[in-house]
Design a protein around this motif. Structure first.
Motif, short mmCIF file in Angstrom:
data_model
loop_
_atom_site.label_atom_id
_atom_site.label_comp_id
_atom_site.label_asym_id
_atom_site.label_seq_id
_atom_site.Cartn_x
_atom_site.Cartn_y
_atom_site.Cartn_z
N ASP A 9 1.09 -1.47 0.02
CA ASP A 9 0.07 -0.34 0.07
C ASP A 9 0.90 1.58 -0.42
OD1 ASP A 9 -1.91 -2.01 0.17
OD2 ASP A 9 -2.92 -1.42 2.08
N PHE A 10 1.59 1.05 0.32
CA PHE A 10 3.21 2.24 0.22
C PHE A 10 4.36 2.27 -0.34
CE2 PHE A 10 1.37 1.12 4.20
CZ PHE A 10 0.24 2.51 4.51
N GLY A 11 4.22 3.30 -1.42
CA GLY A 11 5.63 3.30 -2.30
C GLY A 11 6.57 4.14 -1.55
N ASP A 12 6.87 4.39 -0.44
CA ASP A 12 7.99 4.97 0.52
C ASP A 12 7.96 3.83 1.68
OD1 ASP A 12 10.35 5.50 1.86
OD2 ASP A 12 9.08 7.92 2.00
N PRO A 13 8.95 3.06 2.02
CA PRO A 13 9.50 1.96 3.30
C PRO A 13 8.55 3.15 4.68
CG PRO A 13 10.58 1.95 1.95
CD PRO A 13 10.16 3.01 1.23
N LEU A 14 9.55 4.56 4.41
CA LEU A 14 9.78 5.26 6.14
C LEU A 14 7.63 5.74 6.22
CD1 LEU A 14 12.09 7.03 5.04
CD2 LEU A 14 11.57 5.46 7.50
N ASP A 15 7.01 5.29 4.96
CA ASP A 15 5.45 6.12 5.28
C ASP A 15 4.93 5.20 5.95
OD1 ASP A 15 6.27 8.34 4.41
OD2 ASP A 15 5.22 7.44 1.82
N ALA A 16 5.08 3.79 5.63
CA ALA A 16 4.56 2.29 5.97
C ALA A 16 5.08 2.26 7.36
CB ALA A 16 5.41 0.84 4.93
N ILE A 17 6.62 2.29 7.58
CA ILE A 17 6.46 2.33 9.42
C ILE A 17 5.31 3.88 10.01
CG2 ILE A 17 8.42 3.02 10.66
CD1 ILE A 17 10.69 1.85 8.38
N GLY A 18 6.09 4.63 9.58
CA GLY A 18 5.13 6.07 9.99
C GLY A 18 3.51 5.84 10.48
N ALA A 19 3.12 4.49 9.39
CA ALA A 19 1.75 4.21 9.32
C ALA A 19 1.31 3.50 10.64
CB ALA A 19 1.22 3.66 8.58
N ARG A 20 2.13 2.70 11.59
CA ARG A 20 2.08 1.77 12.50
C ARG A 20 2.23 3.15 13.79
NH1 ARG A 20 6.03 -2.82 13.75
NH2 ARG A 20 4.04 -2.96 14.67
#
Length: 182
Positions: free
Chosen positions: A85-96
């Motif tokens: 669902d994310f293009g940037d891995p940092l966005d995925a980490i922040g989503a948690r």
């Protein structure tokens, strides 16, 4: 002392004792001096006494990895999102941590009068059961109410609420000198 027969130097280095111990027993060690531990290490063969199949099993690149391990804890964060669902891995980490960040932003909401509240001020307001927009009059009224509620003289000498009373007094003392209530 070194456990090598006839040696009187200090035994500073440990070496495994007998190889034939049971798997449920703790390991036993011999303490040797530097020269004797070097001698032991030069003659030590991990594979001694193993047949070729046992040696091959011990040398497998994935030896031990087939055991099941427990899952990582997610305490303090939401369940991990789907990486797709994310293009940037940092966005995925922040989503948690989105839920926790929203709670922190709500907690840092400014007072209507614009006066700043620190972390200690907010904690003290929670102890007193007041909102962030409480004024000095509400602070004083709530303090008086809680002191009457928890004080042993008003409860027939019952000291079971002493900790709560101390917390209320500490919170009021901290808040009455805070810039938001000056």
């Amino acid at each position: 002392m070194c456990e090598h027969p006839g040696c009187d130097r200090p035994g500073e280095f440990r070496a495994p004792s007998a190889r034939g111990r049971r798997s449920d027993e703790p390991p036993t060690w011999r303490w040797l001096c530097l020269d004797h531990v070097r001698e032991f290490n030069s003659g030590y063969n991990f594979f001694q006494g193993m047949d070729p199949d046992e040696i091959a099993e011990a040398q497998r690149p994935y030896a031990g990895w087939e055991r099941e391990t427990r899952a990582f804890s997610h305490v303090g964060a939401d369940r991990p999102p789907k990486w797709a669902d994310f293009g940037d891995p940092l966005d995925a980490i922040g989503a948690r941590f989105r839920k926790r960040m929203e709670e922190a932003r709500a907690e840092q909401a400014a007072r209507a009068d614009g006066r700043p509240l620190g972390r200690e001020d907010r904690a003290s307001l929670r102890v007193l059961g007041l909102g962030v927009d409480a004024d000095r009059r509400a602070l004083r009224a709530r303090y008086a109410e809680l002191v009457r509620k928890y004080h042993p003289d008003r409860n027939g000498g019952d000291r079971s609420h002493e900790k709560a009373l101390q917390d209320v007094i500490a919170a009021y003392t901290q808040l009455k000198s805070a810039p938001a209530f000056a």
